[in-house]
Design a protein around this motif. Sequence first.
Motif, PDB file in Angstrom:
ATOM      1  N   ASN A  93      36.478  50.804  69.031  1.00 55.50           N
ATOM      2  CA  ASN A  93      37.442  50.824  70.151  1.00 55.50           C
ATOM      3  C   ASN A  93      38.071  49.471  70.430  1.00 55.50           C
ATOM      4  N   ALA A  94      38.184  48.630  69.427  1.00 59.86           N
ATOM      5  CA  ALA A  94      38.701  47.272  69.625  1.00 59.86           C
ATOM      6  C   ALA A  94      40.140  47.160  69.133  1.00 59.86           C
ATOM      7  N   LYS A  95      40.807  46.141  69.603  1.00 62.17           N
ATOM      8  CA  LYS A  95      42.104  45.763  69.042  1.00 62.17           C
ATOM      9  C   LYS A  95      41.827  44.788  67.910  1.00 62.17           C
ATOM     10  N   ILE A  96      42.224  45.156  66.693  1.00 60.21           N
ATOM     11  CA  ILE A  96      41.888  44.355  65.514  1.00 60.21           C
ATOM     12  C   ILE A  96      43.145  43.697  64.951  1.00 60.21           C
ATOM     13  N   TYR A  97      43.100  42.385  64.860  1.00 60.57           N
ATOM     14  CA  TYR A  97      44.136  41.651  64.128  1.00 60.57           C
ATOM     15  C   TYR A  97      43.602  41.453  62.717  1.00 60.57           C
ATOM     16  N   THR A  98      44.231  42.107  61.761  1.00 62.92           N
ATOM     17  CA  THR A  98      43.662  42.189  60.417  1.00 62.92           C
ATOM     18  C   THR A  98      43.923  40.951  59.565  1.00 62.92           C
ATOM     19  N   GLY A  99      44.967  40.174  59.908  1.00 67.85           N
ATOM     20  CA  GLY A  99      45.380  39.099  59.013  1.00 67.85           C
ATOM     21  C   GLY A  99      46.069  39.645  57.784  1.00 67.85           C
ATOM     22  N   SER A 100      46.284  40.955  57.757  1.00 71.62           N
ATOM     23  CA  SER A 100      46.856  41.627  56.588  1.00 71.62           C
ATOM     24  C   SER A 100      47.933  42.598  57.078  1.00 71.62           C
ATOM     25  N   THR A 101      48.120  43.708  56.360  1.00 73.93           N
ATOM     26  CA  THR A 101      49.096  44.735  56.742  1.00 73.93           C
ATOM     27  C   THR A 101      48.379  46.071  56.886  1.00 73.93           C
ATOM     28  N   PRO A 102      48.562  46.775  58.029  1.00 72.58           N
ATOM     29  CA  PRO A 102      49.288  46.345  59.223  1.00 72.58           C
ATOM     30  C   PRO A 102      48.583  45.204  59.932  1.00 72.58           C
ATOM     31  N   ALA A 103      49.367  44.418  60.676  1.00 74.52           N
ATOM     32  CA  ALA A 103      48.803  43.225  61.307  1.00 74.52           C
ATOM     33  C   ALA A 103      47.871  43.559  62.457  1.00 74.52           C
ATOM     34  N   VAL A 104      48.127  44.687  63.137  1.00 80.58           N
ATOM     35  CA  VAL A 104      47.353  45.039  64.326  1.00 80.58           C
ATOM     36  C   VAL A 104      46.915  46.497  64.256  1.00 80.58           C
ATOM     37  N   LEU A 105      45.669  46.760  64.608  1.00 80.16           N
ATOM     38  CA  LEU A 105      45.138  48.115  64.724  1.00 80.16           C
ATOM     39  C   LEU A 105      44.628  48.295  66.144  1.00 80.16           C
ATOM     40  N   GLU A 106      45.135  49.306  66.828  1.00 80.55           N
ATOM     41  CA  GLU A 106      44.719  49.567  68.204  1.00 80.55           C
ATOM     42  C   GLU A 106      43.554  50.560  68.229  1.00 80.55           C
TER      43      GLU A 106
END
Length: 420
Positions: free
Chosen positions: A31-44
Amino acid sequence: MLKQNITAALLSSLILALSNFALAQSTAVTNAKIYTGSTPAVLENATVVFENGKITAINPEKVVADTVIDGTDKIVTPGFIGSINALGLVEVGAVAATRDASSDKASITFDPSYAFNAESTLLPLARTGGITGNIIVPHGMTDDFTGIASYVSTSSNLTATEINPVAVVTYIEPQSKGSRALRIQNIEEKLTQQQEKLNAPKDAKKDQDKGKEETPKSDEKILTKLLNKKLPLLVVTHRPADILQALTLKDKFSLDLIIAGANGAPAVAKQLADADVPVIISPMDNLPKSFDELHAKLGNAATLSSHELTVGLTVAGDSSHNLHQLRFSAGNAVANGLSYEAAIAAVTSNVAKAFALTAKGVIETGKDADLVVWSGDPLEFSSNIEHLWIGGKEQSLETRQDKLRDRYLTESELPPAYTQ
């Protein structure tokens, strides 16, 4: 005595087994907001699962893990990667006995990672800024090539610290005596001589007396790695004219090249982009400190990113002691025009890409579980780290400063010097 030795051996085996069991435990952050450093950049509202030091799943249909951490209202990022400093090679800058990043006798073969101290008090401090890995570089201007840069883990585990050579370093900077021109000429000459050796017919390489191929010297082996793109050339420089000289070397010898420092990079951004050369800069450099740095501006990170360059961020000045401030530097880059996603990439995946750290800097299945859970926006001063893992192993966030605070706040009948 034999019984004691057997007992000690069994205890050691038990501790090792428990350690391996702890590492083998699977962990999920949900249930976190993830900044992947990759593509996609953000996962909600996303989930990441890791085990045995590797990320095993992103958003699985069903979460199965030994430990589940609720990441609601939290942010997860890859571990940040610092660069261009002497972390673990210096303890007190003013005390020569604690400095191991330079030597008057250093040359291209100088590898300061041999002196890297995983017990340095600066590593836990770096971890409080989300730093899980770092590029250490040699210093000094005595030789044309300064030595070898290495990637190091910020784990304080003496037996599990990861150290890998990642670049050959040179500094093209103002000389107190002589001219930087001679350094550039010497670098070109050494690369030319080694290239000629490699291109020479095999018979010409043989020792006529022994009938054997000559064994390459240590410096020749490193030059060969440069020419064969086994290692990039990391050039620390600021002046646009010197950056163009480095690009000329790259073109002539087909080198992989990284530019660090780079306050003058915006003036030659197109050339750098055309050559696909990564740039490592400090986004906090604002006013020129020398004639080499006339282009220093707070908006340089945004300018370079707009040219689609691979931009990595570092901390200027005493980065070894202030590396935990990298996230604040990235936040200031955002305040001066860099996109938020680009800023996260600039302290994670872009640095990993520049130094060919293929398992680092991104949150993807199969990559190293170097992860950080933040209470809020990692680029905000008010946010804290709630969990940090290096290779899937959770790390302590207690620093020497914390221990000193607790030591002197604790009441005791003994003077503070006698308390542990």
